[in-house]
Design a protein around this motif. Structure first.
Motif, PDB file in Angstrom:
ATOM      1  N   SER A 248      13.017  12.050 -11.660  1.00  0.00           N
ATOM      2  CA  SER A 248      11.607  11.876 -11.989  1.00  0.00           C
ATOM      3  C   SER A 248      10.946  10.760 -11.199  1.00  0.00           C
ATOM      4  O   SER A 248       9.720  10.789 -10.992  1.00  0.00           O
ATOM      5  N   LEU A 249      11.703   9.756 -10.752  1.00  0.00           N
ATOM      6  CA  LEU A 249      11.114   8.570 -10.122  1.00  0.00           C
ATOM      7  C   LEU A 249      11.470   8.430  -8.656  1.00  0.00           C
ATOM      8  O   LEU A 249      11.248   7.366  -8.070  1.00  0.00           O
ATOM      9  N   GLU A 250      12.014   9.479  -8.063  1.00  0.00           N
ATOM     10  CA  GLU A 250      12.368   9.353  -6.643  1.00  0.00           C
ATOM     11  C   GLU A 250      11.136   9.271  -5.755  1.00  0.00           C
ATOM     12  O   GLU A 250      11.245   8.857  -4.588  1.00  0.00           O
ATOM     13  N   HIS A 251       9.948   9.611  -6.277  1.00  0.00           N
ATOM     14  CA  HIS A 251       8.717   9.439  -5.488  1.00  0.00           C
ATOM     15  C   HIS A 251       8.293   7.968  -5.447  1.00  0.00           C
ATOM     16  O   HIS A 251       7.444   7.597  -4.623  1.00  0.00           O
ATOM     17  N   GLN A 252       8.866   7.129  -6.319  1.00  0.00           N
ATOM     18  CA  GLN A 252       8.547   5.701  -6.319  1.00  0.00           C
ATOM     19  C   GLN A 252       9.566   4.885  -5.528  1.00  0.00           C
ATOM     20  O   GLN A 252       9.177   4.011  -4.746  1.00  0.00           O
ATOM     21  N   LEU A 253      10.845   5.151  -5.741  1.00  0.00           N
ATOM     22  CA  LEU A 253      11.894   4.422  -5.035  1.00  0.00           C
ATOM     23  C   LEU A 253      12.692   5.392  -4.169  1.00  0.00           C
ATOM     24  O   LEU A 253      13.272   6.351  -4.694  1.00  0.00           O
ATOM     25  N   LEU A 347      17.154   0.968 -15.098  1.00  0.00           N
ATOM     26  CA  LEU A 347      16.065   1.064 -14.129  1.00  0.00           C
ATOM     27  C   LEU A 347      15.690  -0.305 -13.580  1.00  0.00           C
ATOM     28  O   LEU A 347      15.339  -0.429 -12.396  1.00  0.00           O
ATOM     29  N   ASN A 348      15.748  -1.333 -14.417  1.00  0.00           N
ATOM     30  CA  ASN A 348      15.412  -2.680 -13.948  1.00  0.00           C
ATOM     31  C   ASN A 348      16.316  -3.126 -12.810  1.00  0.00           C
ATOM     32  O   ASN A 348      15.895  -3.896 -11.939  1.00  0.00           O
ATOM     33  N   THR A 349      17.572  -2.655 -12.812  1.00  0.00           N
ATOM     34  CA  THR A 349      18.493  -3.026 -11.730  1.00  0.00           C
ATOM     35  C   THR A 349      17.933  -2.616 -10.377  1.00  0.00           C
ATOM     36  O   THR A 349      17.986  -3.387  -9.397  1.00  0.00           O
ATOM     37  N   PHE A 350      17.392  -1.420 -10.288  1.00  0.00           N
ATOM     38  CA  PHE A 350      16.873  -0.909  -9.018  1.00  0.00           C
ATOM     39  C   PHE A 350      15.496  -1.467  -8.704  1.00  0.00           C
ATOM     40  O   PHE A 350      15.212  -1.809  -7.550  1.00  0.00           O
ATOM     41  N   TYR A 351      14.637  -1.561  -9.716  1.00  0.00           N
ATOM     42  CA  TYR A 351      13.276  -2.026  -9.453  1.00  0.00           C
ATOM     43  C   TYR A 351      13.225  -3.521  -9.159  1.00  0.00           C
ATOM     44  O   TYR A 351      12.398  -3.968  -8.344  1.00  0.00           O
ATOM     45  N   LEU A 352      14.086  -4.327  -9.800  1.00  0.00           N
ATOM     46  CA  LEU A 352      14.065  -5.768  -9.541  1.00  0.00           C
ATOM     47  C   LEU A 352      14.438  -6.087  -8.095  1.00  0.00           C
ATOM     48  O   LEU A 352      13.778  -6.900  -7.437  1.00  0.00           O
ATOM     49  N   GLU A 410      12.243  -8.532 -17.585  1.00  0.00           N
ATOM     50  CA  GLU A 410      12.501  -7.953 -16.257  1.00  0.00           C
ATOM     51  C   GLU A 410      11.508  -6.842 -15.944  1.00  0.00           C
ATOM     52  O   GLU A 410      11.008  -6.751 -14.811  1.00  0.00           O
ATOM     53  N   PHE A 411      11.239  -6.003 -16.915  1.00  0.00           N
ATOM     54  CA  PHE A 411      10.284  -4.925 -16.680  1.00  0.00           C
ATOM     55  C   PHE A 411       8.885  -5.476 -16.409  1.00  0.00           C
ATOM     56  O   PHE A 411       8.154  -4.957 -15.552  1.00  0.00           O
ATOM     57  N   LEU A 412       8.493  -6.544 -17.119  1.00  0.00           N
ATOM     58  CA  LEU A 412       7.180  -7.145 -16.874  1.00  0.00           C
ATOM     59  C   LEU A 412       7.092  -7.747 -15.484  1.00  0.00           C
ATOM     60  O   LEU A 412       6.031  -7.700 -14.837  1.00  0.00           O
ATOM     61  N   ILE A 413       8.183  -8.321 -14.982  1.00  0.00           N
ATOM     62  CA  ILE A 413       8.196  -8.838 -13.604  1.00  0.00           C
ATOM     63  C   ILE A 413       7.976  -7.695 -12.616  1.00  0.00           C
ATOM     64  O   ILE A 413       7.213  -7.823 -11.638  1.00  0.00           O
ATOM     65  N   VAL A 414       8.618  -6.571 -12.851  1.00  0.00           N
ATOM     66  CA  VAL A 414       8.450  -5.414 -11.964  1.00  0.00           C
ATOM     67  C   VAL A 414       6.998  -4.943 -11.976  1.00  0.00           C
ATOM     68  O   VAL A 414       6.412  -4.656 -10.926  1.00  0.00           O
ATOM     69  N   VAL A 415       6.403  -4.887 -13.158  1.00  0.00           N
ATOM     70  CA  VAL A 415       5.014  -4.431 -13.269  1.00  0.00           C
ATOM     71  C   VAL A 415       4.069  -5.392 -12.560  1.00  0.00           C
ATOM     72  O   VAL A 415       3.123  -4.963 -11.874  1.00  0.00           O
ATOM     73  N   LYS A 416       4.307  -6.699 -12.688  1.00  0.00           N
ATOM     74  CA  LYS A 416       3.409  -7.675 -12.068  1.00  0.00           C
ATOM     75  C   LYS A 416       3.582  -7.734 -10.553  1.00  0.00           C
ATOM     76  O   LYS A 416       2.586  -7.831  -9.814  1.00  0.00           O
ATOM     77  N   TYR A 417       4.813  -7.653 -10.066  1.00  0.00           N
ATOM     78  CA  TYR A 417       5.067  -7.877  -8.650  1.00  0.00           C
ATOM     79  C   TYR A 417       4.763  -6.646  -7.796  1.00  0.00           C
ATOM     80  O   TYR A 417       4.511  -6.782  -6.594  1.00  0.00           O
ATOM     81  N   ASP A 418       4.827  -5.467  -8.360  1.00  0.00           N
ATOM     82  CA  ASP A 418       4.516  -4.274  -7.554  1.00  0.00           C
ATOM     83  C   ASP A 418       3.903  -3.208  -8.454  1.00  0.00           C
ATOM     84  O   ASP A 418       4.513  -2.179  -8.737  1.00  0.00           O
ATOM     85  N   PRO A 419       2.654  -3.436  -8.914  1.00  0.00           N
ATOM     86  CA  PRO A 419       2.033  -2.432  -9.795  1.00  0.00           C
ATOM     87  C   PRO A 419       1.722  -1.128  -9.074  1.00  0.00           C
ATOM     88  O   PRO A 419       1.657  -0.076  -9.709  1.00  0.00           O
TER      89      PRO A 419
END
Length: 502
Positions: A248-253, A347-352, A410-419
């Motif tokens: 579902s998220l391969e279009h993002q990462l 998911l945080n592992t990959f997005y961080l 961790e999820f909030l850091i991901v949202v702030k750093y790359d919305p």
């Protein structure tokens, strides 16, 4: 170890002389002492049978979930906290740095050293003074240490969250000068042919290209997760659901873009399933292992001493997790929350590493995984105790609370750093699939815990109403004296008639 509940129930009934306890207490008292308290009505057979069934079910549940432990209670030098010794050594180290060591004229170096020293002092305090958790092996200080590391990591995440995106990424240079530089993500997709006839020298090169260090990491990770969750079906659901999340998220990462056989054969069927299988076998061994602890110096043979040292790194006791998600609505929502938090942490592992520009093989990524390995098991045990024994565990455990906070931060850091990456529109057919899945879960929850219960209660009420007249007829026909006829009701009994004649 748990205390036998039947003894406590009988004691409660005995300690109330002259009063009629509940039917359950009277029944338990009768089971133990063979008689009911004088003046109290004897419980009916259905009530007594129901209490006996409940008592046997509770005792069977304890036998199935918690092992028997024997401990001679030897308090060795290794087992004590040594708070005064740690305080003396820490004070000597600070005196040496203050009076004997010359402070370098390097602001950056002194800043790093001051932060590390502050963390070490906090860890020394926590290892000796922090509250113990549910685990005691290999030593309670080990788990207190990881509790303090959890606090330090959460404070670090809060610090990163309050920085600008540029400053936060450049701050990582203070940890490793190689960081702070954007790195290209590796694409695991591309040519997905298992057998490539165009490559005559190595037609299976696509398979060998996927055989990197993450293959054993998948196996080891799911082996440890199985030891944490202690349930086969929950592990399989999380394993399969994460592959759907990657789809579902391969279009993002780009890192989520993998071949179909990499998703389902290498990941799910081989690495994950093999790790879950080995984990379940280890759980079976731990549940059957005798837990008989004896002091090291009380063991006469050297072989016994070596075996005792080795078993120090195994659990002190073992509790089998029985999640029972369909038993009531509270447990069902709790299990859904556990699955959601597990997937979010994955998911945080990959997005961080994507938003903080860390390569997948960097040691910080590995340290984060080691951190979750040590704190995840404690958090899951505290969550299970909070769900299964709410009378004794009235609040969520400290490690579980911190791990949940870390996952959200961790999820909030991901949202702030790359919305922009997070807000990339999901393809319509993927949205439809997820909405359909959420709708089915909602419908099943509504049916299982509301409609089904209402239907069962309605059927039970109708059955009781139908059985009540039949029971009354049987009671009137089964008594020694039949019901009075209409004439006797009007004229009274024969004794009353004779009394009036006299």
């Amino acid at each position: 170890m748990t205390k036998p509940e039947s003894k406590k129930g009988s004691a409660a009934a005995i300690d109330a002389p002259g009063r009629c306890g509940s039917a359950a207490a009277a029944s338990a008292n009768e089971q133990v002492n063979g008689a009911v308290e004088p003046g109290c009505p004897e419980p009916s057979p259905p009530v007594r049978a129901r209490v006996m069934k409940q008592t046997s079910r509770e005792s069977l549940h304890r036998r199935n979930t918690e092992c028997e432990v024997y401990d001679d209670g030897t308090n060795t030098f290794f087992w004590r906290a040594h708070t005064v010794t740690v305080l003396f050594i820490l004070t000597c180290a600070l005196v040496y740095v203050t009076l004997l060591e010359e402070t370098p004229q390097d602001t950056a170096y002194n800043t790093k050293r001051g932060i590390v020293a502050s963390i070490l002092v906090f860890l020394c305090f926590g290892v000796t003074q922090a509250k113990d958790g549910p685990f005691t092996r290999p030593h309670p200080a080990y788990w207190r240490f990881w509790l303090c590391v959890t606090v330090v990591y959460e404070l670090f995440l809060i610090f990163i969250l309050f920085q600008t995106v540029h400053d936060g990424r450049q701050f990582m240079k203070y940890i490793d000068p190689k960081l702070g530089v954007p790195l290209p993500e590796r694409d695991y997709g591309g040519n997905c042919l298992i057998y490539d006839p165009g490559n005559s020298t190595d037609p299976f090169h696509n398979i060998w290209d996927k055989m990197d260090g993450f293959v054993p990491a998948h196996f080891l990770g799911w082996y440890i997760k199985t030891l944490m969750i202690r349930d086969w079906w929950m592990c399989m659901i999380i394993s399969v659901m994460f592959e759907f999340l990657e789809y579902s998220l391969e279009h993002q990462l780009p890192n989520f873009s993998e071949c179909w056989w990499d998703h389902w054969i290498m990941d799910v069927l081989v690495c994950n399933s093999l790790g879950i299988y080995c984990g379940m076998k280890t759980l079976a061994w731990l549940s059957m292992k005798p837990y008989q602890w004896q002091g090291l110096w009380n063991i006469p043979t050297y072989k016994g001493k070596i075996k005792r040292i080795a078993f120090q790194f195994t659990p002190y006791s073992w509790v089998k997790f029985e999640w029972k998600p369909a038993s009531n609505l509270r447990r069902w929502l709790a299990v859904l929350g556990i699955i959601f938090m597990f997937l979010l942490a994955e998911l945080n592992t990959f997005y961080l590493k994507f938003v903080l520009w860390m390569p997948p093989e960097h040691y910080l990524v590995l340290l984060r995984l080691v951190f979750f390995v040590n704190v995840g098991g404690v958090a899951m045990r505290e969550i299970y105790d909070f769900m299964d024994h709410p009378k004794f565990h009235k609040k969520l455990g400290q490690q579980a609370w911190l791990v949940s906070t870390i996952t959200v931060t961790e999820f909030l850091i991901v949202v702030k750093y790359d919305p922009n990456t997070i807000m990339l529109p999901i393809p319509f057919f993927i949205t439809q699939c997820w909405l359909l899945g959420i709708f089915l879960i909602f419908i099943w929850t509504l049916w299982r815990f509301f409609i089904r219960d209402i239907t069962l209660r309605y059927k039970e009420t109708r059955r009781r109403k139908q059985e009540a007249p039949a029971a009354d007829r049987d009671c009137s026909q089964g008594n020694g004296s039949t019901a009075p006829s209409g004439r006797s009701k009007l004229n009274g009994s024969s004794d009353a008639l004779r009394h009036r004649k006299v």
